[in-house]
Design a protein around this motif. Structure first.
Motif, PDB file in Angstrom:
ATOM      1  N   PRO A 281      -3.130  -1.036  11.713  1.00 40.37           N
ATOM      2  CA  PRO A 281      -2.050  -1.989  11.438  1.00 40.37           C
ATOM      3  C   PRO A 281      -0.677  -1.329  11.363  1.00 40.37           C
ATOM      4  O   PRO A 281       0.304  -1.858  11.884  1.00 40.37           O
ATOM      5  CB  PRO A 281      -2.452  -2.603  10.096  1.00 40.37           C
ATOM      6  CG  PRO A 281      -3.935  -2.502  10.068  1.00 40.37           C
ATOM      7  CD  PRO A 281      -4.242  -1.194  10.753  1.00 40.37           C
ATOM      8  N   LEU A 282      -0.593  -0.159  10.734  1.00 40.85           N
ATOM      9  CA  LEU A 282       0.690   0.538  10.655  1.00 40.85           C
ATOM     10  C   LEU A 282       1.126   0.991  12.050  1.00 40.85           C
ATOM     11  O   LEU A 282       2.309   0.870  12.406  1.00 40.85           O
ATOM     12  CB  LEU A 282       0.584   1.744   9.727  1.00 40.85           C
ATOM     13  CG  LEU A 282       1.862   2.580   9.587  1.00 40.85           C
ATOM     14  CD1 LEU A 282       3.004   1.740   9.010  1.00 40.85           C
ATOM     15  CD2 LEU A 282       1.627   3.823   8.733  1.00 40.85           C
ATOM     16  N   ALA A 283       0.202   1.481  12.845  1.00 42.73           N
ATOM     17  CA  ALA A 283       0.547   1.929  14.194  1.00 42.73           C
ATOM     18  C   ALA A 283       1.148   0.795  15.011  1.00 42.73           C
ATOM     19  O   ALA A 283       2.095   0.992  15.776  1.00 42.73           O
ATOM     20  CB  ALA A 283      -0.686   2.496  14.882  1.00 42.73           C
TER      21      ALA A 283
ATOM     22  N   THR B 169       0.843  -1.201   0.000  1.00 41.27           N
ATOM     23  CA  THR B 169       0.000   0.000   0.000  1.00 41.27           C
ATOM     24  C   THR B 169       0.873   1.243   0.000  1.00 41.27           C
ATOM     25  O   THR B 169       0.672   2.169  -0.794  1.00 41.27           O
ATOM     26  CB  THR B 169      -0.929   0.012   1.221  1.00 41.27           C
ATOM     27  OG1 THR B 169      -1.769  -1.136   1.188  1.00 41.27           O
ATOM     28  CG2 THR B 169      -1.802   1.264   1.220  1.00 41.27           C
ATOM     29  N   ASN B 170       1.847   1.254   0.887  1.00 40.79           N
ATOM     30  CA  ASN B 170       2.789   2.377   0.917  1.00 40.79           C
ATOM     31  C   ASN B 170       3.574   2.474  -0.385  1.00 40.79           C
ATOM     32  O   ASN B 170       3.691   3.553  -0.974  1.00 40.79           O
ATOM     33  CB  ASN B 170       3.762   2.199   2.080  1.00 40.79           C
ATOM     34  CG  ASN B 170       4.869   3.238   2.082  1.00 40.79           C
ATOM     35  OD1 ASN B 170       4.723   4.347   2.560  1.00 40.79           O
ATOM     36  ND2 ASN B 170       6.022   2.863   1.518  1.00 40.79           N
ATOM     37  N   ASP B 171       4.110   1.356  -0.844  1.00 38.36           N
ATOM     38  CA  ASP B 171       4.964   1.383  -2.034  1.00 38.36           C
ATOM     39  C   ASP B 171       4.201   1.816  -3.275  1.00 38.36           C
ATOM     40  O   ASP B 171       4.778   2.423  -4.188  1.00 38.36           O
ATOM     41  CB  ASP B 171       5.593   0.006  -2.262  1.00 38.36           C
ATOM     42  CG  ASP B 171       6.673  -0.308  -1.227  1.00 38.36           C
ATOM     43  OD1 ASP B 171       6.850   0.496  -0.292  1.00 38.36           O
ATOM     44  OD2 ASP B 171       7.322  -1.363  -1.351  1.00 38.36           O
TER      45      ASP B 171
ATOM     46  N   THR C 142       4.636  10.286   9.787  1.00 37.74           N
ATOM     47  CA  THR C 142       3.467  10.986   9.278  1.00 37.74           C
ATOM     48  C   THR C 142       2.804  10.127   8.216  1.00 37.74           C
ATOM     49  O   THR C 142       3.479   9.432   7.450  1.00 37.74           O
ATOM     50  CB  THR C 142       3.830  12.344   8.656  1.00 37.74           C
ATOM     51  OG1 THR C 142       4.745  12.149   7.569  1.00 37.74           O
ATOM     52  CG2 THR C 142       4.467  13.253   9.676  1.00 37.74           C
ATOM     53  N   MET C 143       1.501  10.181   8.182  1.00 37.97           N
ATOM     54  CA  MET C 143       0.716   9.419   7.207  1.00 37.97           C
ATOM     55  C   MET C 143      -0.394  10.326   6.686  1.00 37.97           C
ATOM     56  O   MET C 143      -1.119  10.935   7.470  1.00 37.97           O
ATOM     57  CB  MET C 143       0.116   8.179   7.859  1.00 37.97           C
ATOM     58  CG  MET C 143      -0.783   7.341   6.963  1.00 37.97           C
ATOM     59  SD  MET C 143      -1.452   5.928   7.902  1.00 37.97           S
ATOM     60  CE  MET C 143      -2.365   5.077   6.609  1.00 37.97           C
ATOM     61  N   THR C 144      -0.500  10.447   5.382  1.00 39.67           N
ATOM     62  CA  THR C 144      -1.600  11.183   4.777  1.00 39.67           C
ATOM     63  C   THR C 144      -2.722  10.199   4.498  1.00 39.67           C
ATOM     64  O   THR C 144      -2.537   9.237   3.742  1.00 39.67           O
ATOM     65  CB  THR C 144      -1.152  11.874   3.480  1.00 39.67           C
ATOM     66  OG1 THR C 144      -0.076  12.773   3.771  1.00 39.67           O
ATOM     67  CG2 THR C 144      -2.298  12.653   2.862  1.00 39.67           C
ATOM     68  N   VAL C 145      -3.865  10.418   5.117  1.00 37.23           N
ATOM     69  CA  VAL C 145      -4.973   9.467   5.017  1.00 37.23           C
ATOM     70  C   VAL C 145      -5.663   9.620   3.667  1.00 37.23           C
ATOM     71  O   VAL C 145      -6.103  10.710   3.288  1.00 37.23           O
ATOM     72  CB  VAL C 145      -5.972   9.675   6.165  1.00 37.23           C
ATOM     73  CG1 VAL C 145      -7.170   8.733   6.019  1.00 37.23           C
ATOM     74  CG2 VAL C 145      -5.278   9.451   7.505  1.00 37.23           C
ATOM     75  N   THR C 146      -5.747   8.510   2.931  1.00 35.44           N
ATOM     76  CA  THR C 146      -6.364   8.487   1.606  1.00 35.44           C
ATOM     77  C   THR C 146      -7.350   7.328   1.516  1.00 35.44           C
ATOM     78  O   THR C 146      -7.473   6.518   2.446  1.00 35.44           O
ATOM     79  CB  THR C 146      -5.294   8.310   0.504  1.00 35.44           C
ATOM     80  OG1 THR C 146      -4.743   6.981   0.599  1.00 35.44           O
ATOM     81  CG2 THR C 146      -4.178   9.333   0.637  1.00 35.44           C
ATOM     82  N   SER C 147      -8.032   7.246   0.374  1.00 32.97           N
ATOM     83  CA  SER C 147      -8.975   6.141   0.167  1.00 32.97           C
ATOM     84  C   SER C 147      -8.262   4.791   0.134  1.00 32.97           C
ATOM     85  O   SER C 147      -8.863   3.760   0.423  1.00 32.97           O
ATOM     86  CB  SER C 147      -9.736   6.351  -1.142  1.00 32.97           C
ATOM     87  OG  SER C 147      -8.827   6.375  -2.253  1.00 32.97           O
ATOM     88  N   ARG C 148      -6.976   4.796  -0.178  1.00 32.72           N
ATOM     89  CA  ARG C 148      -6.223   3.545  -0.277  1.00 32.72           C
ATOM     90  C   ARG C 148      -5.747   3.020   1.074  1.00 32.72           C
ATOM     91  O   ARG C 148      -5.538   1.813   1.229  1.00 32.72           O
ATOM     92  CB  ARG C 148      -5.003   3.724  -1.179  1.00 32.72           C
ATOM     93  CG  ARG C 148      -5.315   3.912  -2.642  1.00 32.72           C
ATOM     94  CD  ARG C 148      -4.032   3.777  -3.458  1.00 32.72           C
ATOM     95  NE  ARG C 148      -4.237   4.088  -4.855  1.00 32.72           N
ATOM     96  CZ  ARG C 148      -3.282   4.000  -5.779  1.00 32.72           C
ATOM     97  NH1 ARG C 148      -2.050   3.625  -5.432  1.00 32.72           N
ATOM     98  NH2 ARG C 148      -3.538   4.308  -7.038  1.00 32.72           N
ATOM     99  N   ASN C 149      -5.521   3.933   2.028  1.00 33.90           N
ATOM    100  CA  ASN C 149      -4.864   3.475   3.254  1.00 33.90           C
ATOM    101  C   ASN C 149      -5.633   3.716   4.542  1.00 33.90           C
ATOM    102  O   ASN C 149      -5.129   3.413   5.625  1.00 33.90           O
ATOM    103  CB  ASN C 149      -3.478   4.135   3.376  1.00 33.90           C
ATOM    104  CG  ASN C 149      -3.544   5.649   3.523  1.00 33.90           C
ATOM    105  OD1 ASN C 149      -4.565   6.220   3.884  1.00 33.90           O
ATOM    106  ND2 ASN C 149      -2.439   6.320   3.227  1.00 33.90           N
TER     107      ASN C 149
END
Length: 300
Positions: A166-168, A123-125, A153-160
């Protein structure tokens, strides 16, 4: 000049974009086509701005970013000046891609390494760059081993949006102290990828509920626009408080006081590098004239 126009006397932190150049072209990057621009601060120019902000506005911290700050060849000189000469708190915001050598050099002068991640694994990649997830985790682990505090930092999008928790949990195992969640603003590359926007704003409410119900061993900071009704309006730079938390300088010298104005060319103030001074260049669309409210952050 900023104080004369706005009444602001204190600016706690300088967000200093050292350059536009980056080794990534992330789908949501607010710089957009400017990633191809050659504008950059030299170490001498960066040091002069740091000194000016400390002397005129009592600035006590700096966040270095880009583009990608670790591709700036003079990054160590800027870091050392901010820490050793000015005694400032020094943070760097990075993609964490192949930064090991420079990170090891500057670690004694660094208070926080903040790495950008957009989810777990592929997802990140898919948003950032192939191989960037594992590289970022490696950099976070190295920083921990070097005694440098870490954040993400994480920008919240429809993909993630479904991968925040889970990332936390992954980050907690690496000793990361803070996860900061940003709202996606449709500027730069994001303007060309509307599919990344979260159109069901009720999903923000569900995310907030999940965060509230889950005990996580790290601090989670949330952009209050990540809600069904968006954030409350807070005062803009003009007519607002005498003290603000931050100001951001882009590689051209344009200064922005509201995160919501970043990427929109709504600069009322500019740092003239050659003259080492801040000037006021008002326009009908600048952040003071409009006026543009700042982003509101809160604990999840």
């Amino acid at each position: 000049m900023i104080g004369e126009v706005t009444g602001i006397k204190k600016i706690r932190m300088l967000y200093l974009q050292l350059l536009y150049r980056c080794n990534f072209t992330c789908l949501h990057c607010f710089h957009g086509k400017r990633l191809q621009y050659a504008d950059a601060f030299t170490a001498e120019e960066a040091v002069s701005l740091l000194d000016l902000m400390r002397d005129e506005y009592g600035t006590e911290a700096v966040t270095l970013l880009g583009g990608e700050p670790f591709v700036h060849r003079e990054l160590p000189q800027v870091v050392r000046h901010a820490k050793q000469e000015l005694g400032q708190r020094v943070e760097i915001c990075t993609n964490g891609y192949r930064i090991e050598r420079c990170l090891t050099e500057i670690a004694p002068h660094l208070d926080l390494l903040r790495v950008s991640l957009e989810g777990v694994g592929s997802t990140n990649d898919g948003i950032r760059k192939r191989g960037s997830y594992q590289s970022a985790l490696h950099s976070l682990g190295l920083a921990r081993d070097l005694g440098v505090s870490t954040g993400v930092t994480m920008t919240v999008t429809s993909r993630n949006i479904g991968e925040v928790l889970p990332l936390a949990r992954v980050l907690a195992h690496l000793g990361v102290r803070q996860l900061k969640l940003h709202h996606l603003r449709p500027v730069g590359n994001a303007a060309n990828h509307p599919e990344l926007l979260v159109t069901d704003t009720a999903a923000y409410g569900r995310l907030r509920e999940e965060l509230a119900e889950t005990e996580l061993p790290l601090e989670v900071i949330v952009d209050e626009d990540l809600s069904e009704h968006s954030a409350p309006e807070v005062c803009a730079p003009s007519g607002g408080p005498r003290e603000i938390d931050r100001i951001e300088a882009d590689p051209r010298g344009a200064l922005t006081m509201s995160c919501k104005a970043v990427g929109k060319d709504s600069h009322a103030f500019w740092y003239e590098k050659s003259a080492n001074r801040i000037v006021h260049r008002p326009s009908a669309t600048d952040e003071i004239t409009l006026p543009v409210p700042d982003v509101v952050y809160a604990h999840a």
